[in-house]
Design an enzyme around this catalytic site. Structure first.
Site, PDB file in Angstrom:
ATOM      1  N   GLY A   1      99.850 -43.681 -80.325  1.00 47.40           N
ATOM      2  CA  GLY A   1     100.535 -44.967 -80.484  1.00 47.40           C
ATOM      3  C   GLY A   1     100.109 -45.786 -81.684  1.00 47.40           C
ATOM      4  O   GLY A   1     100.602 -46.882 -81.893  1.00 47.40           O
TER       5      GLY A   1
ATOM      6  N   ARG B   1      99.355 -31.823 -76.498  1.00 44.32           N
ATOM      7  CA  ARG B   1      98.090 -32.083 -77.186  1.00 44.32           C
ATOM      8  C   ARG B   1      97.016 -32.159 -76.124  1.00 44.32           C
ATOM      9  O   ARG B   1      97.314 -32.345 -74.935  1.00 44.32           O
ATOM     10  CB  ARG B   1      98.143 -33.386 -77.970  1.00 44.32           C
TER      11      ARG B   1
ATOM     12  N   CYS C   1      59.503 -40.699 -78.745  1.00 44.85           N
ATOM     13  CA  CYS C   1      59.648 -41.611 -77.604  1.00 44.85           C
ATOM     14  C   CYS C   1      60.317 -42.923 -78.003  1.00 44.85           C
ATOM     15  O   CYS C   1      60.450 -43.821 -77.202  1.00 44.85           O
ATOM     16  CB  CYS C   1      58.314 -41.856 -76.920  1.00 44.85           C
TER      17      CYS C   1
ATOM     18  N   LYS D   1     100.387 -32.838 -83.839  1.00 43.21           N
ATOM     19  CA  LYS D   1     101.731 -32.690 -83.285  1.00 43.21           C
ATOM     20  C   LYS D   1     102.454 -31.505 -83.916  1.00 43.21           C
ATOM     21  O   LYS D   1     102.985 -30.639 -83.223  1.00 43.21           O
ATOM     22  CB  LYS D   1     102.504 -33.994 -83.534  1.00 43.21           C
TER      23      LYS D   1
ATOM     24  N   ARG E   1     108.262 -38.429 -86.852  1.00 48.21           N
ATOM     25  CA  ARG E   1     107.037 -38.821 -86.140  1.00 48.21           C
ATOM     26  C   ARG E   1     105.803 -38.577 -86.986  1.00 48.21           C
ATOM     27  O   ARG E   1     105.766 -37.665 -87.802  1.00 48.21           O
ATOM     28  CB  ARG E   1     106.878 -37.993 -84.860  1.00 48.21           C
TER      29      ARG E   1
ATOM     30  N   SER F   1      53.761 -38.069 -81.084  1.00 45.34           N
ATOM     31  CA  SER F   1      55.040 -38.530 -80.564  1.00 45.34           C
ATOM     32  C   SER F   1      55.599 -39.556 -81.547  1.00 45.34           C
ATOM     33  O   SER F   1      54.939 -40.549 -81.869  1.00 45.34           O
ATOM     34  CB  SER F   1      54.858 -39.164 -79.184  1.00 45.34           C
TER      35      SER F   1
ATOM     36  N   GLU G   1      54.304 -43.514 -86.141  1.00 49.23           N
ATOM     37  CA  GLU G   1      55.283 -44.608 -86.249  1.00 49.23           C
ATOM     38  C   GLU G   1      55.004 -45.502 -87.456  1.00 49.23           C
ATOM     39  O   GLU G   1      55.666 -46.514 -87.649  1.00 49.23           O
ATOM     40  CB  GLU G   1      55.322 -45.420 -84.944  1.00 49.23           C
TER      41      GLU G   1
ATOM     42  N   MET H   1     100.293 -44.973 -84.974  1.00 44.37           N
ATOM     43  CA  MET H   1     101.169 -44.883 -86.135  1.00 44.37           C
ATOM     44  C   MET H   1     102.629 -44.905 -85.664  1.00 44.37           C
ATOM     45  O   MET H   1     102.895 -44.997 -84.483  1.00 44.37           O
ATOM     46  CB  MET H   1     100.849 -43.632 -86.924  1.00 44.37           C
TER      47      MET H   1
ATOM     48  N   GLY I   1      57.281 -42.589 -82.851  1.00 44.60           N
ATOM     49  CA  GLY I   1      57.744 -43.900 -82.399  1.00 44.60           C
ATOM     50  C   GLY I   1      58.780 -44.358 -83.414  1.00 44.60           C
ATOM     51  O   GLY I   1      58.478 -45.074 -84.362  1.00 44.60           O
ATOM     52  N   THR I   2      60.003 -43.911 -83.202  1.00 41.34           N
ATOM     53  CA  THR I   2      61.009 -44.162 -84.244  1.00 41.34           C
ATOM     54  C   THR I   2      61.513 -45.600 -84.264  1.00 41.34           C
ATOM     55  O   THR I   2      62.198 -45.986 -85.202  1.00 41.34           O
ATOM     56  CB  THR I   2      62.195 -43.187 -84.087  1.00 41.34           C
ATOM     57  N   ASN I   3      61.155 -46.381 -83.253  1.00 38.76           N
ATOM     58  CA  ASN I   3      61.516 -47.808 -83.337  1.00 38.76           C
ATOM     59  C   ASN I   3      60.712 -48.455 -84.464  1.00 38.76           C
ATOM     60  O   ASN I   3      61.256 -49.086 -85.359  1.00 38.76           O
ATOM     61  CB  ASN I   3      61.213 -48.533 -82.021  1.00 38.76           C
ATOM     62  N   ASP I   4      59.401 -48.258 -84.389  1.00 34.10           N
ATOM     63  CA  ASP I   4      58.565 -48.835 -85.447  1.00 34.10           C
ATOM     64  C   ASP I   4      58.743 -48.104 -86.767  1.00 34.10           C
ATOM     65  O   ASP I   4      58.745 -48.718 -87.832  1.00 34.10           O
ATOM     66  CB  ASP I   4      57.085 -48.792 -85.029  1.00 34.10           C
TER      67      ASP I   4
ATOM     68  N   ARG J   1      54.329 -47.526 -71.370  1.00 35.74           N
ATOM     69  CA  ARG J   1      53.825 -48.668 -72.149  1.00 35.74           C
ATOM     70  C   ARG J   1      52.943 -49.471 -71.217  1.00 35.74           C
ATOM     71  O   ARG J   1      53.447 -50.230 -70.390  1.00 35.74           O
ATOM     72  CB  ARG J   1      54.986 -49.522 -72.647  1.00 35.74           C
TER      73      ARG J   1
ATOM     74  N   TYR K   1      60.045 -31.946 -77.567  1.00 36.74           N
ATOM     75  CA  TYR K   1      60.713 -32.695 -76.500  1.00 36.74           C
ATOM     76  C   TYR K   1      61.234 -34.030 -77.012  1.00 36.74           C
ATOM     77  O   TYR K   1      60.823 -34.503 -78.080  1.00 36.74           O
ATOM     78  CB  TYR K   1      59.771 -32.931 -75.313  1.00 36.74           C
TER      79      TYR K   1
ATOM     80  N   HIS L   1     100.365 -47.101 -73.002  1.00 39.76           N
ATOM     81  CA  HIS L   1      99.345 -47.306 -74.028  1.00 39.76           C
ATOM     82  C   HIS L   1      98.055 -47.808 -73.401  1.00 39.76           C
ATOM     83  O   HIS L   1      96.964 -47.311 -73.677  1.00 39.76           O
ATOM     84  CB  HIS L   1      99.867 -48.324 -75.051  1.00 39.76           C
TER      85      HIS L   1
HETATM   86  C1  PEP Z   1      58.394 -46.958 -81.066  1.00 39.58           C
HETATM   87  O1  PEP Z   1      57.921 -47.697 -81.900  1.00 39.58           O
HETATM   88  O2  PEP Z   1      59.312 -46.175 -81.290  1.00 39.58           O
HETATM   89  C2  PEP Z   1      57.864 -46.955 -79.691  1.00 39.58           C
HETATM   90  C3  PEP Z   1      58.273 -46.075 -78.807  1.00 39.58           C
HETATM   91  O3  PEP Z   1      57.006 -47.939 -79.349  1.00 39.58           O
HETATM   92  P1  PEP Z   1      57.413 -49.442 -79.075  1.00 39.58           P
HETATM   93  O4  PEP Z   1      58.889 -49.504 -79.004  1.00 39.58           O
HETATM   94  O5  PEP Z   1      56.743 -49.812 -77.821  1.00 39.58           O
HETATM   95  O6  PEP Z   1      56.851 -50.137 -80.266  1.00 39.58           O
HETATM   96 MG    MG Z   2      55.993 -48.603 -81.561  1.00 38.50          MG
END
Ligand code: PEP
Ligand code: MG
Length: 939
Positions: A106, A357, A870, A27, A97, A803, A784, A108, A805-808, A601, A890, A479
């Site tokens: 709104g 603003r 992935c 402000k 203000r 690739s 992974e 503060m 596998g960032t979940n595992d 999968r 990618y 608001h």
């Molecule tokens: C992972 O592990 O990131 C993955 C892509 O494989 P999934 O989720 O099927 O284990």
């Molecule tokens: Mg996996």
């Protein structure tokens, strides 16, 4: 030298400017900028955010120089205005203000009309010859003083503002509807009753000394930085807690001095749709907060915006002022190169700007404004790409009501009321009347619509928990409207036909009573409210892309969407693939711009129709022959699936993963299911049960899964490789040059990949020679398992691609179960032990650190190694930025996230280029400095 804590602005110049937001708050910085631009702003001064930080670090004490600097600034202001603070004849009145560097609308506190007391109110009467006006200002100030400085608030959720209750009671007694119908004598009475309320509730007297009032207000604003609603807002919007707020003290101008006065709020473009039209609301004879607080429903500023022919727009009532406002609009829109949210006051036909603003907007508007501004030559494509977020793009994919169902609803007479279309989209849910209930019900899995007379900053958590928000009062800038738009919620405001009764938890519309728990449907695009549930249908973009029920030529949004994504493609380096298991998903992915499939999968294909029987037969087979017999049944089915994918993806890479989950996941568990499967397989029930029991694992995620399956049962990998390569050969014979990439999961040791690669290659050679077709296939692996990342140099010897596998990988790096973490992760995030759920946002330090090692090691063996991701993080903006920086080729995400991922990838590239430019500049500067001092030395 003493630090400068106070910055002046006004009279065509200022100490600060728009670049100083961190110090002056949004402000203060923008008031300074407007003053410098020659736009009329009431003069004033801003106390910096550094004072706020100091105040908190020193136990609510100010830096020693502050008092004198404030007094000096006040003196300057007095001279500038030709008035004196506390003067019984020509009193200077100010507003106080808050204003942080990042706007927190709104959240503060603000105090207006400060400087009024029993004496100065007489001066105001004398000067304006308007006793009613003076007492109106005074009673408003006392109410704000009570609320903000003394914290006199409603005591429970069903109570209304206690000052409002007093005025409502008086209006009822006088049988009038509006505050403006109360005569001066009543307002004078209110002043005394308000003072009394303070005395009773707070056990103190209302302060008469203006200096005490000023310091009280300054402290209240600093304290409001840490009030619960501001804290909640910062949490929701990820605003750092140590930024602090500035305090702006500004000469009052009055919009409530008569019929030639007014106040309003406007957006330089429509904040809901993004259209390039001036959009705003005003009230004649009213003070600033009246418009935003939703106490009176305001009128449109121009003719174009009128829905009710009887209402009078500002353009009609004060055409000259409107003309000037239009000029200010276009100056600010172009100067800031962004849609602005402006506040103005008209005092005796003179326009004053109180604030500008960057305006909050829907994702939809954000996107439209960015695209339009490129076309208008205001923004570069690069700037436009940085203005839109992945979330904004996702909002474009939101549903609207199915028009047939809606027409039926209209025919059935379920249209309850119409309000203002503050947040577009369609929402159906059950009504609740308090923010706490909204949160509670949402936690129980209910989809709720929060209905309030008006919302206040205390409600934001409940608003966040609701699917839609409906208010009886307030305009497009209330608001509720602002916050809902920012949250991307469906929202209808100012629906004055609703009579909301919090105590009885119901609302009455005409002769209909809607109780807590009843269903209503909100059309945030038209502002309509319906009783009951109305089915929704896909967004316009989805209708073009997915349903194909709308021609691309007929949809402007679709064309804009494609234009923006086209610009993104010019900047991004990362490829964007999709995770898709079926042909229709692949088709959707391509329509959103996917350049390949990063993960199929195959096990997802196992659950369809009768297939599960063959899968179970394979798992339960006693020996190799039995398994092969069952696999032979699966082969043609898998092959058909792969052919479907290849035909859609054509020359694009299709990454197909061999079987990954523990086999046990495919087996029946209940008595009934076991009974029926045993009958189907002609197997004894006891035997089946025993087999199911042997396959049961204590910790299946670390058990017999991933490549471990293919190593123990190579015939499974062989069948899948055969299905892939046969499908590829057959589609290639149709004239499409397919590119299958066979991916082995859960590899932690190079020998595992060697083993599976041999099986794949043997099978592929055999199939290709049988078909007489050469398929360009690759064999790669998922990274992974932590050991896989740490030995990526060895694994790269055998892999054509990686690739992540960032979940595992997240599961194993943190040692937290993907399946069980829901029990404690939310508590972790809530308690701020961790900032984010690492399964949602990639942990760049830990998991990302391992990825960095794997990329470097992998490419030390194979410099051109193709590497992607992935895991779910492949569709999340901050994770995509990391993937770009760490050098992946990618990202792969679900089809609906592909478009947003293209944008995030472009933003990552732009950020990198900008950072590099900054570093280069610094280097040049340093080297110049270096050579300058070297030459000085020489001399
Ligand atoms: C992972 O592990 O990131 C993955 C892509 O494989 P999934 O989720 O099927 O284990
Ligand atoms: Mg996996």
């Amino acid at each position: 030298m003493a630090s400068k804590y106070v910055y002046l602005f006004g009279g065509g110049k200022a100490d600060g400017n728009a670049q100083m937001k961190h110090l002056l708050g949004g402000k203060g910085a923008n008031l300074a900028e407007m003053a410098n631009l020659g736009i009329p702003v009431p003069p004033g001064f801003t106390i910096t955010t550094e004072v706020c930080t100091y105040y908190y670090e020193h136990g609510a004490v100010y830096p020693p120089d502050l008092t004198s600097q404030v007094e000096e600034a006040l003196h300057w202001l007095e001279q500038n205005m030709g008035r004196k603070f506390g003067d019984p004849e020509r009193p200077l009145l100010v507003s106080v203000r808050s204003g942080a560097a990042i706007s927190m609308p709104g959240m503060m506190d603000t105090v207006l009309n400060l400087g009024l007391n029993d004496q100065t109110v007489q001066g105001l009467i004398l000067e304006t010859q308007d006793e009613r006006f003076a007492y109106d200002c005074y009673r408003r100030f006392i109410a704000m003083y009570g609320d903000v400085i003394l914290g006199l608030k409603p005591e429970h959720k069903d109570e209304r503002d206690p000052f409002e209750e007093i005025i409502d009671e008086l209006k009822e007694k006088r049988k009038v509807e509006f505050d403006s119908e109360l005569p001066a004598s009543d307002l004078k009475e209110l002043v005394e009753r308000y003072k009394g309320l303070i005395r009773v509730r707070k056990k103190v007297e209302f302060r008469q000394n203006p200096m005490d009032q000023l310091w009280g207000a300054i402290s209240a604003v600093f304290n409001s930085w840490n009030n619960p609603r501001a804290v909640a807002y910062r949490e929701l919007n990820e605003i750092p807690a140590d930024m602090g707020t500035a305090v702006t003290v500004q000469a009052m101008v009055f919009g409530n001095m008569g019929e030639d006065c007014g106040t309003g709020v406007a957006f330089t473009r429509n904040p809901a749709t993004g259209e390039n039209v001036f959009y705003g609301e005003y009230l004649i004879n009213a003070q600033g907060e009246d418009v935003v607080a939703g106490i009176r429903t305001p009128l449109p500023i121009n003719k174009q915006q009128k829905t009710d022919p009887n209402s009078l727009s500002l353009e009609e009532t004060m055409s000259e002022v409107y003309g000037e406002l239009e000029r200010v609009r276009s100056t600010l829109d172009r100067h800031y190169r962004d849609m602005q949210d402006i506040e103005f006051t008209i005092q005796k036909d003179k326009l004053w700007m109180l604030q500008t603003r960057s305006g909050k907007r829907t994702g939809f508007a954000s996107f439209k404004i960015a695209v339009d501004m490129v076309r208008e030559g205001i923004l570069s494509k690069e700037e436009a790409l940085m203005r839109v977020t992945a979330d904004h793009l996702n909002q474009l994919l939101r549903p609207t009501f199915d028009p047939k169902a809606k027409a039926e609803a209209v025919r059935d007479g379920t249209l309850l009321a119409k309000g203002l279309n503050a947040g577009p989209g369609a929402a159906t849910g059950r009504v609740v009347f308090s923010a706490q209930d909204a949160e509670k019900w949402a936690r129980q899995g209910e989809v709720v619509i929060l209905v309030r007379i008006e919302t206040s900053p205390e409600d934001i958590r409940g608003m966040n928990a609701s699917r839609g928000i409906l208010t009886a009062r307030g305009g497009m800038t209330s608001h509720a409207a602002l916050v809902a738009r920012q949250m991307g919620k469906v929202c209808v405001v100012g629906c004055s036909d609703l009579e909301v009764d919090y105590q009885k938890r119901r609302m009455i519309v005409g002769d209909r009573v809607i109780r807590e728990g009843n269903y209503v449907s909100l059309d945030g695009t038209t502002g309509e409210v319906y009783l009951g549930q109305i089915p929704t249908r896909p967004s316009e973009i989805l209708r073009v892309i997915i349903d194909k029920s709308l021609s691309p030529k007929k949809s402007e949004i679709y064309q804009d969407y494609m234009a923006l994504l086209g610009w993104a493609d010019e900047y991004r380096r990362l490829g964007v693939y999709a995770n898709a298991d079926q042909a229709n998903q692949a088709e959707e992915a391509v329509a959103f711009g996917a350049e390949g499939i990063g993960l199929t999968r195959t096990e997802h294909m196992f659950f369809e129709g009768e297939r599960i029987d063959a899968v179970r037969e394979m798992i339960l087979a006693q020996d190799l022959a039995g398994r092969e017999q069952a696999l032979a049944k699966l082969l043609p089915m898998q092959k058909e699936d792969f052919k479907g994918l290849f035909r859609i993806m054509r020359e694009k890479p299709v990454t197909i993963r061999t079987l990954d989950p523990p086999l046990h996941e495919f087996l029946p568990h209940t008595e009934r299911e076991i009974h029926s499967l045993a009958a189907k397989l002609g197997m004894g029930e006891d035997l089946l049960k025993a087999k199911v029991d042997t396959l049961e694992e204590v910790n299946p995620m670390l058990g017999h899964r991933g490549c471990r399956l293919g190593i123990v049962y190579p015939e499974i990998t062989a069948m899948q490789a055969r299905a892939i390569i046969e499908a590829a050969c057959e589609v290639k014979q149709e004239g499409i040059d397919v590119h299958p990439e066979i991916m082995i999961p859960l590899v932690g040791h190079v020998a595992e990949l060697e083993n599976q690669r041999r099986v794949v290659e043997r099978t592929a050679e055999e199939v290709m020679s049988r078909y007489g077709v050469k398929v360009n296939y690759r064999v790669g692996t998922m990274i992974e398992v932590p050991r896989g990342a740490l030995t990526a140099d060895q694994i790269a010897e055998v892999a054509d691609f990686f690739s992540f596998g960032t979940n595992d990988l997240t599961q194993m790096v943190f040692g937290i179960s993907r399946d069980d973490s829901g029990k404690f992760l939310p508590a972790y995030v809530e308690a701020k032990v961790w900032e984010h759920d690492p399964f949602h946002r990639l942990d760049q330090v830990g998991v990302g650190g391992l990825m960095d090692i794997a990329v470097k090691k992998g490419r030390s063996t194979k410099p051109d190694l193709k590497i992607g991701i992935c895991g779910e993080h492949g569709g999340e903006a901050t994770s995509i930025d990391f993937c770009h920086r760490v050098g992946l080729d990618y990202v792969s995400c679900s089809p609906y996230r592909v478009a947003a991922a293209r944008l995030s990838a472009a933003q990552a590239a732009i950020r990198e280029t900008r950072a590099k430019a900054r570093t280069d500049e610094k280097e040049v500067r340093n080297s110049r400095k270096g050579s300058a001092s070297a030459s000085t030395r020489k001399r």
